[in-house]
Design a protein around this motif. Structure first.
Motif, PDB file in Angstrom:
ATOM      1  N   ILE A  65       0.896  -1.358  -0.134  1.00  0.00           N
ATOM      2  CA  ILE A  65       0.080  -0.064  -0.154  1.00  0.00           C
ATOM      3  C   ILE A  65       0.771   1.201   0.065  1.00  0.00           C
ATOM      4  O   ILE A  65       0.602   2.148  -0.804  1.00  0.00           O
ATOM      5  CB  ILE A  65      -0.808   0.063   1.256  1.00  0.00           C
ATOM      6  N   SER A  80      -6.652   3.519   0.476  1.00  0.00           N
ATOM      7  CA  SER A  80      -7.739   2.647   1.266  1.00  0.00           C
ATOM      8  C   SER A  80      -9.078   2.600   0.499  1.00  0.00           C
ATOM      9  O   SER A  80      -9.363   1.763   0.371  1.00  0.00           O
ATOM     10  CB  SER A  80      -7.543   2.914   2.672  1.00  0.00           C
ATOM     11  N   SER A  84     -10.902  -0.157  -1.190  1.00  0.00           N
ATOM     12  CA  SER A  84     -12.526  -0.693  -0.571  1.00  0.00           C
ATOM     13  C   SER A  84     -13.220  -0.546  -1.811  1.00  0.00           C
ATOM     14  O   SER A  84     -14.153  -1.725  -2.055  1.00  0.00           O
ATOM     15  CB  SER A  84     -12.848   0.203   0.424  1.00  0.00           C
TER      16      SER A  84
END
Length: 161
Positions: A65, A80, A84
């Motif tokens: 990430i 993030s 998602s």
């Protein structure tokens, strides 16, 4: 260059306007969304899943990430949020690293790989057309100028701090 009011724009104004116009062009995938309205990914999502496309559960060479954050020049919350969204749409899965439970391994699903293949091919065709219209020398010069501008801006920011 003159503005809408007939007054001559300063070089500073032209530079800032050009940067914002380029940013808008890049965020729209260099016109991909105008050509192919059924795109399943925006340009940032496309670049994200392309970056993680070689990730596997058993590899120590996975793109993490923080690597994605750095490559895309976006915040960790933005990454993030994209992850998602892509996970909900079935393009990727997140698993806990069995060797280090603090790490998350992000891998593409079969659907994600199919979408990446199609979208990346379309995007690359578009980029090749842009390069052929501009010419290789102009594209290389633009890359060099952008990189120099980033370097100069970073140096100036360091001097101010």
């Amino acid at each position: 260059m003159t503005g809408d009011d007939g007054m001559k724009k300063s070089l500073e104004d032209e530079l800032v306007q050009s940067i914002f116009r380029f940013k808008k062009l890049a965020s729209k995938g260099f016109g991909m969304d105008l050509i192919n309205n059924n795109n399943q990914l925006n340009i940032t999502e496309l670049m994200l899943i392309n970056e993680i496309s070689d990730n596997t559960l058993n590899s120590e060479e996975n793109v993490g990430i923080s690597d994605v954050k750095e490559f895309l020049s976006v915040s960790k919350p933005a990454v993030s949020q994209m992850l998602s969204s892509l996970e909900k749409r079935g393009f990727l899965v997140r698993d806990v690293d069995k060797n280090n439970r603090r790490n998350v391994i992000v891998t593409l699903t079969d659907t994600g790989r199919e979408v990446l293949s199609v979208e990346l091919e379309n995007f690359n065709i578009k980029l090749k057309k842009i390069i052929s219209h501009l010419g290789e020398d102009d594209v290389k010069q633009m890359i060099e100028i952008v990189n120099r501008m980033i370097l100069i801006t970073n140096e100036l920011n360091s001097e101010e701090n």
